[in-house]
Design a protein around this motif. Structure first.
Motif, mmCIF file in Angstrom:
data_model
loop_
_atom_site.group_PDB
_atom_site.id
_atom_site.type_symbol
_atom_site.label_atom_id
_atom_site.label_comp_id
_atom_site.label_asym_id
_atom_site.label_seq_id
_atom_site.Cartn_x
_atom_site.Cartn_y
_atom_site.Cartn_z
ATOM 1 N N SER A 1 8.912 34.701 -28.192
ATOM 2 C CA SER A 1 9.439 34.461 -29.121
ATOM 3 C C SER A 1 10.856 33.618 -28.249
ATOM 4 O O SER A 1 11.188 34.668 -27.577
ATOM 5 N N GLY A 2 11.691 33.241 -28.784
ATOM 6 C CA GLY A 2 12.912 33.190 -28.648
ATOM 7 C C GLY A 2 14.110 34.762 -28.249
ATOM 8 O O GLY A 2 14.180 34.788 -27.438
ATOM 9 N N GLU A 3 13.754 34.971 -29.307
ATOM 10 C CA GLU A 3 14.604 36.851 -29.267
ATOM 11 C C GLU A 3 13.692 37.651 -27.636
ATOM 12 O O GLU A 3 14.906 38.323 -27.676
ATOM 13 N N ALA A 4 12.971 37.004 -28.145
ATOM 14 C CA ALA A 4 11.853 38.347 -27.038
ATOM 15 C C ALA A 4 12.447 37.426 -25.597
ATOM 16 O O ALA A 4 12.368 38.461 -24.801
ATOM 17 N N LYS A 5 12.673 36.690 -25.068
ATOM 18 C CA LYS A 5 12.537 36.276 -23.921
ATOM 19 C C LYS A 5 14.218 36.568 -23.491
ATOM 20 O O LYS A 5 14.480 37.269 -22.508
ATOM 21 N N GLU A 6 15.601 36.592 -24.782
ATOM 22 C CA GLU A 6 16.613 36.606 -24.595
ATOM 23 C C GLU A 6 17.472 38.033 -24.129
ATOM 24 O O GLU A 6 16.997 38.926 -22.937
ATOM 25 N N LYS A 7 16.078 39.157 -24.822
ATOM 26 C CA LYS A 7 15.916 40.775 -25.279
ATOM 27 C C LYS A 7 15.683 41.109 -23.076
ATOM 28 O O LYS A 7 16.417 42.061 -22.432
ATOM 29 N N LEU A 8 13.913 40.229 -22.882
ATOM 30 C CA LEU A 8 13.581 40.882 -21.750
ATOM 31 C C LEU A 8 14.315 40.303 -20.783
ATOM 32 O O LEU A 8 14.611 41.629 -19.712
ATOM 33 N N ARG A 9 15.425 39.298 -21.010
ATOM 34 C CA ARG A 9 16.077 38.803 -19.389
ATOM 35 C C ARG A 9 16.731 39.904 -19.359
ATOM 36 O O ARG A 9 17.585 39.697 -18.235
ATOM 37 N N ASP A 10 18.002 40.115 -20.852
ATOM 38 C CA ASP A 10 19.138 40.780 -19.993
ATOM 39 C C ASP A 10 19.077 42.115 -20.388
ATOM 40 O O ASP A 10 19.258 42.924 -19.285
ATOM 41 N N THR B 1 1.461 34.759 -20.161
ATOM 42 C CA THR B 1 -0.417 34.257 -20.013
ATOM 43 C C THR B 1 0.048 33.485 -21.729
ATOM 44 O O THR B 1 0.196 32.677 -22.173
ATOM 45 N N LEU B 2 1.107 34.925 -22.032
ATOM 46 C CA LEU B 2 1.120 34.633 -23.649
ATOM 47 C C LEU B 2 2.192 34.202 -24.216
ATOM 48 O O LEU B 2 3.431 34.279 -23.542
ATOM 49 N N PRO B 3 3.001 32.352 -25.220
ATOM 50 C CA PRO B 3 4.092 32.350 -25.358
ATOM 51 C C PRO B 3 4.753 33.543 -26.098
ATOM 52 O O PRO B 3 4.471 34.263 -26.972
ATOM 53 N N ILE C 1 11.263 49.910 -8.881
ATOM 54 C CA ILE C 1 10.135 49.646 -8.769
ATOM 55 C C ILE C 1 9.710 49.247 -9.914
ATOM 56 O O ILE C 1 9.655 50.165 -11.443
ATOM 57 N N ALA C 2 9.430 47.877 -10.169
ATOM 58 C CA ALA C 2 8.964 47.090 -11.800
ATOM 59 C C ALA C 2 7.501 47.156 -12.133
ATOM 60 O O ALA C 2 6.933 46.937 -11.541
ATOM 61 N N VAL C 3 7.656 47.472 -13.851
ATOM 62 C CA VAL C 3 6.278 47.858 -14.108
ATOM 63 C C VAL C 3 5.853 46.694 -14.926
ATOM 64 O O VAL C 3 6.729 46.477 -16.223
ATOM 65 N N LEU C 4 5.289 45.776 -14.856
ATOM 66 C CA LEU C 4 5.021 44.306 -15.477
ATOM 67 C C LEU C 4 3.652 44.388 -16.577
ATOM 68 O O LEU C 4 2.682 44.891 -15.817
ATOM 69 N N ASP C 5 3.872 44.659 -17.164
ATOM 70 C CA ASP C 5 2.613 44.575 -18.780
ATOM 71 C C ASP C 5 2.270 43.337 -19.477
ATOM 72 O O ASP C 5 2.994 42.274 -19.575
ATOM 73 N N GLY C 6 1.366 42.863 -19.810
ATOM 74 C CA GLY C 6 0.670 41.746 -20.977
ATOM 75 C C GLY C 6 0.930 40.721 -20.650
ATOM 76 O O GLY C 6 1.291 39.654 -20.535
ATOM 77 N N ASP C 7 0.082 40.921 -18.843
ATOM 78 C CA ASP C 7 -0.519 40.245 -17.554
ATOM 79 C C ASP C 7 1.171 38.964 -17.401
ATOM 80 O O ASP C 7 0.743 38.068 -16.675
ATOM 81 N N ALA C 8 1.907 39.776 -16.488
ATOM 82 C CA ALA C 8 3.522 39.621 -16.649
ATOM 83 C C ALA C 8 3.335 39.217 -15.058
ATOM 84 O O ALA C 8 2.967 39.956 -14.283
ATOM 85 N N LYS C 9 3.918 38.221 -14.321
ATOM 86 C CA LYS C 9 4.494 37.327 -13.194
ATOM 87 C C LYS C 9 5.597 37.597 -12.535
ATOM 88 O O LYS C 9 6.164 36.741 -13.589
#
Length: 412
Positions: free
Chosen positions: A229-238, A225-227, A252-260
């Motif tokens: 940063s580019g660095e956070a996107k890369e780190k999360l994807r890796d 839901t919230l934007p 089992i994946a646990v998602l927070d921050g309203d992630a889907k």
């Protein structure tokens, strides 16, 4: 590949390759491949990547290859009844059954020729003829030859050599085996007719391989839901790729921050891979006119009795036309339609039932049930691979209970 020489150097002239006719170019393009709606290019080589195609061509070629080859002579007697004599002393028997060339056995030659004819529509071998006898049969690889029909309906074969030259041969200088034809002289490649089914099979296999390479885990999109940063996107994807990618430990994946997580691929059940792949095997079997059971396609409704009939149908309806093609091609190209001589492929071994069925058949052949016999004991022993017995009665036909006159010599 070595050049197809020496053989009959004076029979055809080698020339530099300068141009290709439209028919030769289309034949070359056919060897390169045909396009399909699925985006796959299907050629005789790429089609073999599909196991159903490989199995269909093999089951036809191996069936013809394992049939014993006999040169048979029709002998006329004064009584007007036909007689057959096996001519194992004939040069054609040694050529076709034992040694067609220096590097192939008779089985390997028949298997290779039928394999190419079933896949590419036709197979060619150049004859090395000495004093009217064919001493060698030199197979030409598919894609290295083409055939054309002149205005007088005679056929001419062009063979391309590895040194960028080519030669021309007349039909009487080659052994030519082909499958079904539209124009009457060129075989229609089965893979061309079935290219859409083969192309779709290749696509399904690649989709399955990519899914397996991904560890069976679907690709998808993580949204927040919230934007970020580019660095956070890369780190999360890796991190996600490392944990849940092909080599990840999963769980089992646990998602927070309203992630889907949004999946972008279908599962095997959603895509009905199993049903679709079974259908493609049946489509390929239909194109090669092979029973699906011969492609290791299990039928849940099949029983042992029905499976045996399917095997018989395979010999009669699938191999039978190839037997006729082989025998008549040999009569034309090997024996030159010599009067009284023919080549016979013996398919009896493939049509035999179980031991119980064989016992019942041979009992009736010996005259069981009262009808006159049509085989002697020694003839049956020869069929099952046993030596003859010395008893004179073993060479006489039983007249049966309905004819008390007695039997006679099986040769009369």
């Amino acid at each position: 590949m070595t050049a197809w020489w020496p053989f009959n150097r004076g029979a055809s002239e080698r020339k530099s390759v300068t141009e290709l006719s439209l028919s030769q170019l289309s034949g070359l393009m056919g060897w390169i491949g045909w396009g399909t709606a699925s985006g796959q290019t299907v050629s005789p080589l790429t089609a073999l990547d599909v196991t159903a195609v490989f199995c269909a061509a093999r089951v036809i070629a191996e069936g013809i290859g394992q049939m014993p080859v006999r040169v048979v002579e029709d002998v006329a007697n004064g009584d007007g009844l036909p007689r057959l004599r096996m001519r194992q002393d004939h040069w054609a028997h040694r050529l076709l059954a034992i040694k067609p060339n220096d590097w192939q056995t008779g089985y390997e030659f028949r298997e290779g020729m039928v394999f190419n004819a079933a896949l590419a529509g036709g197979a060619l071998a150049i004859k090395n003829t000495v004093n009217g006898q064919v001493r060698e049969l030199l197979p030409v690889p598919p894609g290295a030859w083409s055939i054309e029909q002149r205005s007088d309906y005679s056929l001419r074969i062009r063979v391309d050599y590895s040194d960028k030259t080519h030669g021309y041969f007349e039909l009487d200088q080659v052994f030519y085996l082909r499958g079904p034809s539209i124009d009457g002289f060129r075989g229609l490649p089965a893979i061309r007719a079935a290219r859409e089914a083969i192309g779709l099979s290749r696509v399904l296999e690649r989709q399955q391989a990519r899914l397996a390479g991904n560890g069976g885990k679907p690709s998808g999109v993580l949204s927040f839901t919230l934007p970020l940063s580019g660095e956070a996107k890369e780190k999360l994807r890796d991190t996600w790729q490392q944990r849940y990618g092909p080599d990840g430990e999963g769980g089992i994946a646990v998602l927070d921050g309203d992630a889907k997580f949004h999946s972008m691929t279908m599962t095997n059940v959603d895509a009905q891979y199993i049903e679709t792949r079974r259908l493609q095997i049946e489509e390929i079997a239909r194109a090669f006119r092979v029973q699906p059971i011969m492609l290791m396609q299990a039928d849940k409704a099949a029983t042992f009795a029905s499976a045996e009939q399917m095997f018989r149908n395979h010999v009669i309806h699938t191999l039978g036309p190839w037997v006729a093609r082989w025998e008549e091609s040999c009569a034309r190209d090997i024996l030159s339609h010599a009067e009284g001589l023919r080549v016979d492929l013996d398919e009896r071994n493939l049509l035999r039932g179980d031991f119980k069925d064989q016992a019942e058949y041979y009992a009736k052949a010996l005259g069981a049930g009262g009808t006159p016999a049509w085989m002697t004991q020694n003839e049956i022993r020869a069929e099952v691979g046993l030596n003859p017995v010395d008893d004179p009665a073993a060479n006489r036909l039983s007249a049966g209970a309905m004819n008390p006159q007695g039997g006679n010599d099986g040769s009369v």
